[in-house]
Write an enzyme that holds these catalytic residues in place. Sequence first.
Site, PDB file in Angstrom:
ATOM      1  N   ASN A 214     -63.446  46.253 -34.477  1.00 43.01           N
ATOM      2  CA  ASN A 214     -64.084  47.466 -33.681  1.00 43.01           C
ATOM      3  C   ASN A 214     -63.900  46.844 -32.246  1.00 43.01           C
ATOM      4  OD1 ASN A 214     -64.165  48.707 -35.975  1.00 43.01           O
ATOM      5  ND2 ASN A 214     -66.140  48.501 -36.525  1.00 43.01           N
ATOM      6  N   VAL A 215     -63.765  47.930 -31.298  1.00 39.51           N
ATOM      7  CA  VAL A 215     -64.131  47.771 -29.725  1.00 39.51           C
ATOM      8  C   VAL A 215     -65.353  48.544 -29.168  1.00 39.51           C
ATOM      9  CG1 VAL A 215     -61.631  47.304 -29.701  1.00 39.51           C
ATOM     10  CG2 VAL A 215     -62.551  49.584 -29.249  1.00 39.51           C
TER      11      VAL A 215
ATOM     12  N   TYR B 295     -58.922  57.025 -23.278  1.00 38.32           N
ATOM     13  CA  TYR B 295     -59.878  55.716 -23.293  1.00 38.32           C
ATOM     14  C   TYR B 295     -61.513  56.226 -22.690  1.00 38.32           C
ATOM     15  CZ  TYR B 295     -57.389  52.535 -25.425  1.00 38.32           C
ATOM     16  OH  TYR B 295     -56.589  51.976 -26.515  1.00 38.32           O
TER      17      TYR B 295
ATOM     18  N   HIS C  13     -60.036  42.516 -31.484  1.00 34.90           N
ATOM     19  CA  HIS C  13     -59.412  43.694 -30.652  1.00 34.90           C
ATOM     20  C   HIS C  13     -60.007  43.875 -29.410  1.00 34.90           C
ATOM     21  CE1 HIS C  13     -57.358  45.136 -34.602  1.00 34.90           C
ATOM     22  NE2 HIS C  13     -56.767  43.982 -34.196  1.00 34.90           N
TER      23      HIS C  13
ATOM     24  N   CYS D 233     -53.307  40.435 -13.000  1.00 39.65           N
ATOM     25  CA  CYS D 233     -53.796  39.019 -12.688  1.00 39.65           C
ATOM     26  C   CYS D 233     -55.024  38.895 -13.685  1.00 39.65           C
ATOM     27  CB  CYS D 233     -54.279  38.919 -11.180  1.00 39.65           C
ATOM     28  SG  CYS D 233     -55.941  39.853 -10.896  1.00 39.65           S
TER      29      CYS D 233
ATOM     30  N   THR E  74     -62.279  48.725 -43.538  1.00 34.72           N
ATOM     31  CA  THR E  74     -61.188  48.712 -42.804  1.00 34.72           C
ATOM     32  C   THR E  74     -60.070  49.257 -43.705  1.00 34.72           C
ATOM     33  OG1 THR E  74     -59.500  47.478 -41.561  1.00 34.72           O
ATOM     34  CG2 THR E  74     -60.966  46.274 -43.185  1.00 34.72           C
TER      35      THR E  74
END
Length: 261
Positions: A106-107, A71, A133, A144, A206
């Site tokens: 998309n992020v 990431y 997403h 939490c 997509t």
Amino acid sequence: MGPTDLEGFQEARDLLASADTVSVLSGAGVSAESGVPTFRGEDGLWKSYQPEQLATPHAFRRDSRLVWEWYDWRRGKIRECRPNPGHEALARFALGARDVRIVTQNVDGLHEEAARTVAGGSDADPAMPLELHGSIFRVKCTSCTYRVPHRDPIPTESFDDLPKCPVCGSLLRPDVVWFGESLDAGVLSEAFRVAQSAQVCLVVGTSALVHPAASVPLATRDGGGEIVEVNPTETPLTPLASVSLRGASGEVLPSLLDGLE
Ligand code: APR
Ligand code: ZN
């Protein structure tokens, strides 16, 4: 040959021109021309791992350092990317007179950045996407409800370096939806509501393989509307689309939406 020469271009324009309500579903292809790596296809590999091996709760439990490293690499790549003419055309379209809503898988935050840029000082809200997403530039706690925007690099040398929750001390994770996880119920129902009431669903970039996102355009069909697709290759949605434009979104969308704002 320009985008206006594509088979079905005029039909797609007529459909969009006569629609008051449009939903847009975008995927990784809309950001490909910005340099964001897509998931499936040639550049979809990282150190020979498939996204399906890394973007899962199981992978994070097994090796959170490796998943965070991936990431952090993706975040670094995406930080260098800017919206392309496709994002900008969609933002102008959504800020115009029509009732347009952008729904994205998309992020990368590029729809949002385009919305702010195109809106200038005025209200960017109508062009802000529903993010099915999540966002790669947010983190959330694994235990939490702590959740916060976060753009800076993540230290991933060892497990001990990984970011921890300031409230409860648990490990933080990217605020994205992984394979096998549920989408945010509120965001999802809003996306389906918007699609259901749209006269046209514009589906861009997509592979339409990942559900429930890929089912969003079906809601438009169920509501009596039509699907317009922009994708260089065929997808499972192609047979259901009234028209499919076989081109790159950064080239097709500016012409397709020009004057429809
Ligand atoms: N313009 C338009 N479409 C393009 C372009 C382009 N320039 N370049 C590639 N495409 C198309 C490809 O043909 C492909 O159909 O974009 C699509 C990208 O497909 P995927 O990589 O599968 O991306 P997406 O459909 O967004 O994936 C869905 O899968 O891994 C998960 O959560 C992740 O949101 C993602 C979801
Ligand atoms: Zn916490």
